[in-house]
Write a protein that holds these residues in place. Structure first.
Motif, PDB file in Angstrom:
ATOM      1  N   ALA A 111       0.832  -1.058   0.088  1.00 30.49           N
ATOM      2  CA  ALA A 111       0.003  -0.168   0.101  1.00 30.49           C
ATOM      3  C   ALA A 111       0.819   1.237  -0.125  1.00 30.49           C
ATOM      4  O   ALA A 111       2.057   1.193   0.606  1.00 30.49           O
ATOM      5  CB  ALA A 111      -1.005  -0.126   1.107  1.00 30.49           C
ATOM      6  N   GLY A 112       0.230   2.265  -0.603  1.00 33.02           N
ATOM      7  CA  GLY A 112       1.133   3.685  -0.693  1.00 33.02           C
ATOM      8  C   GLY A 112       2.146   3.578  -1.766  1.00 33.02           C
ATOM      9  O   GLY A 112       3.203   4.443  -1.735  1.00 33.02           O
ATOM     10  N   ASN A 113       2.137   2.764  -2.692  1.00 36.95           N
ATOM     11  CA  ASN A 113       2.807   2.800  -3.800  1.00 36.95           C
ATOM     12  C   ASN A 113       4.350   2.541  -3.237  1.00 36.95           C
ATOM     13  O   ASN A 113       5.394   2.769  -4.216  1.00 36.95           O
ATOM     14  CB  ASN A 113       2.873   3.981  -4.539  1.00 36.95           C
ATOM     15  CG  ASN A 113       1.500   4.401  -5.368  1.00 36.95           C
ATOM     16  OD1 ASN A 113       0.798   3.549  -5.760  1.00 36.95           O
ATOM     17  ND2 ASN A 113       1.357   5.784  -5.035  1.00 36.95           N
ATOM     18  N   ASP A 114       4.517   1.758  -2.414  1.00 39.49           N
ATOM     19  CA  ASP A 114       5.743   1.146  -1.889  1.00 39.49           C
ATOM     20  C   ASP A 114       6.032  -0.235  -2.711  1.00 39.49           C
ATOM     21  O   ASP A 114       4.998  -1.317  -2.485  1.00 39.49           O
ATOM     22  CB  ASP A 114       5.862   0.828  -0.499  1.00 39.49           C
ATOM     23  CG  ASP A 114       7.239   0.481   0.007  1.00 39.49           C
ATOM     24  OD1 ASP A 114       8.216   0.696  -0.763  1.00 39.49           O
ATOM     25  OD2 ASP A 114       7.257   0.062   1.203  1.00 39.49           O
ATOM     26  N   THR A 115       7.122  -0.461  -3.400  1.00 38.33           N
ATOM     27  CA  THR A 115       7.442  -1.456  -3.968  1.00 38.33           C
ATOM     28  C   THR A 115       8.909  -1.906  -3.632  1.00 38.33           C
ATOM     29  O   THR A 115       9.839  -1.286  -3.522  1.00 38.33           O
ATOM     30  CB  THR A 115       7.475  -1.158  -5.678  1.00 38.33           C
ATOM     31  OG1 THR A 115       6.436  -0.635  -6.205  1.00 38.33           O
ATOM     32  CG2 THR A 115       7.851  -2.440  -6.240  1.00 38.33           C
ATOM     33  N   ILE A 116       8.809  -3.349  -3.124  1.00 35.28           N
ATOM     34  CA  ILE A 116       9.970  -3.968  -2.718  1.00 35.28           C
ATOM     35  C   ILE A 116      10.417  -4.880  -3.811  1.00 35.28           C
ATOM     36  O   ILE A 116       9.791  -5.900  -4.093  1.00 35.28           O
ATOM     37  CB  ILE A 116       9.962  -4.492  -1.184  1.00 35.28           C
ATOM     38  CG1 ILE A 116       9.540  -3.514  -0.528  1.00 35.28           C
ATOM     39  CG2 ILE A 116      11.006  -5.313  -0.863  1.00 35.28           C
ATOM     40  CD1 ILE A 116       9.105  -4.149   1.060  1.00 35.28           C
ATOM     41  N   GLN A 117      11.819  -4.682  -4.159  1.00 36.04           N
ATOM     42  CA  GLN A 117      12.449  -5.737  -5.282  1.00 36.04           C
ATOM     43  C   GLN A 117      13.140  -6.755  -4.348  1.00 36.04           C
ATOM     44  O   GLN A 117      14.414  -6.181  -3.690  1.00 36.04           O
ATOM     45  CB  GLN A 117      13.249  -5.082  -6.238  1.00 36.04           C
ATOM     46  CG  GLN A 117      13.655  -5.946  -7.247  1.00 36.04           C
ATOM     47  CD  GLN A 117      12.695  -6.757  -7.844  1.00 36.04           C
ATOM     48  OE1 GLN A 117      11.693  -5.989  -8.500  1.00 36.04           O
ATOM     49  NE2 GLN A 117      12.642  -7.777  -8.324  1.00 36.04           N
ATOM     50  N   PHE A 118      12.914  -7.938  -4.373  1.00 40.16           N
ATOM     51  CA  PHE A 118      13.881  -8.905  -3.723  1.00 40.16           C
ATOM     52  C   PHE A 118      15.013  -9.388  -4.742  1.00 40.16           C
ATOM     53  O   PHE A 118      14.716  -9.629  -5.848  1.00 40.16           O
ATOM     54  CB  PHE A 118      13.125 -10.216  -3.541  1.00 40.16           C
ATOM     55  CG  PHE A 118      12.330 -10.029  -2.085  1.00 40.16           C
ATOM     56  CD1 PHE A 118      12.665 -10.591  -0.997  1.00 40.16           C
ATOM     57  CD2 PHE A 118      11.185  -9.251  -2.021  1.00 40.16           C
ATOM     58  CE1 PHE A 118      11.835 -10.267   0.171  1.00 40.16           C
ATOM     59  CE2 PHE A 118      10.488  -9.125  -0.852  1.00 40.16           C
ATOM     60  CZ  PHE A 118      10.723  -9.476   0.147  1.00 40.16           C
TER      61      PHE A 118
END
Length: 330
Positions: A111-118
């Motif tokens: 949510a909140g346009n947070d993107t996590i790249q693994f």
């Protein structure tokens, strides 16, 4: 340096091994160990060997005053947990499940346009990327051992058709009992399972294509359940025209700067690596055939030890900090 740590799913085998490592890590401070089933109980109530080592209690509460969060949940649960409990932007993540290992699954939208790249967390392949990553997908145990045996050949562009067998201890099945993990079934018994369909094949192929992106690599893998508790022994067979010495030099060159992977000229065996973060590789050349043997501890280099190795890299520590462990040799 002090690294404040949270652990999700600390009651299982990988969670227990992670605790054993972090309690004695010179830069680690365990802030909380989350477990719904064991909340309120001391860690040593579940992991009885930790009696006298720590008085930390399992908790069902979450805290954001941490620097890194380890996820030791079941496969499919890490993504759900993070979506329901978005981590603070400063918190690094290390996931020990298979939720983020494949490239097409490695992005987490919050949510909140947070993107996590693994980033795929095999240091012998991605060490530089791990150092700057926010999130790590820790490799699978069979995948780690097979890849370490094949990566130097992939880098040289020599992989084509490979036949691999591997046997693993009962801890590879997790702590929950099943028909094939009971002592009475495992004792004096072995069995092939998931023939040619094991879930680690995807990540293995992905890593090999890192070095041979245009090659049609055909890896046939037959895994075995063994009648012992921990460790993995892999043998990969392929056609190879190169001579032994050239191959050995290739492997030594590839792993020279990696502190946990070693090449042996002598026959290798599980007791060399059990209770350590080591991987040991042996090459055997007979005529035009090459067999690559590799051994690891499935709970350490194949899981929690590699996770701590990744944490060390992410926080700028020497890679082997807290991981110089004694083998259970006798």
């Amino acid at each position: 340096m002090r690294i404040r740590i949270g652990i999700i799913g600390g009651a299982g085998y990988t969670g227990g091994e992670l605790l054993r490592l972090l309690i004695n890590h010179p830069h680690a401070e365990i802030v909380f160990v989350h477990s719904n089933s064991s909340a309120g109980m001391p860690l040593h109530k579940v992991h009885q060997d930790l009696l006298g080592e720590t008085e930390i209690l399992f908790t069902s509460e979450l805290h954001q005053e941490i620097d890194v969060l380890f996820l030791c949940t079941g496969h499919g649960e890490a993504r759900k947990f993070l979506q329901a409990n978005p981590p603070a932007a400063h918190v690094k993540l290390i996931d020990l499940s298979n939720d983020f290992r494949l490239a097409e699954q490695s992005t987490l939208e919050l949510a909140g346009n947070d993107t996590i790249q693994f980033i795929y967390g095999l240091p012998e392949l991605n060490r530089d990327a791990i150092r700057t990553a926010r999130a790590i997908a820790n490799p699978g145990c069979f995948a780690t051992s097979i890849q370490l045996g094949l990566l130097p050949l992939a880098k040289a562009g020599f992989l084509n058709e490979i036949y691999t067998t591997g046997i693993t201890g009962s801890t590879g099945a997790g702590q929950s009992l099943s028909a094939t993990s009971h002592f009475s079934w495992r004792s004096n018994n072995i069995q092939a399972y998931k023939t040619l369909t094991h879930q680690h094949l995807g990540e293995i192929g992905q890593s090999l294509r890192h070095w041979q992106p245009d090659a049609a690599i055909d890896l046939s893998f037959v895994p075995w359940r063994g009648d012992f508790t921990r460790g993995i022994f892999i043998s990969s067979t392929m056609h190879m025209a190169l001579g032994y010495q050239e191959l050995e030099n290739m492997y030594i060159d590839y792993y020279t700067n990696h502190p946990f992977t070693f090449i042996s000229r002598e026959p290798i065996f599980l007791k060399q690596v059990v209770n350590t973060n080591k991987a040991i590789i042996q090459l055997e050349k007979v005529g035009e055939k090459l067999v690559v043997h590799s051994v690891i501890d499935n709970l350490l280099k194949g899981a929690s030890g590699q996770a701590v190795q990744n944490m060390n890299l992410m926080f700028g520590l020497p890679e082997d900090t807290g991981l110089r462990l004694k083998a259970g040799y006798f």
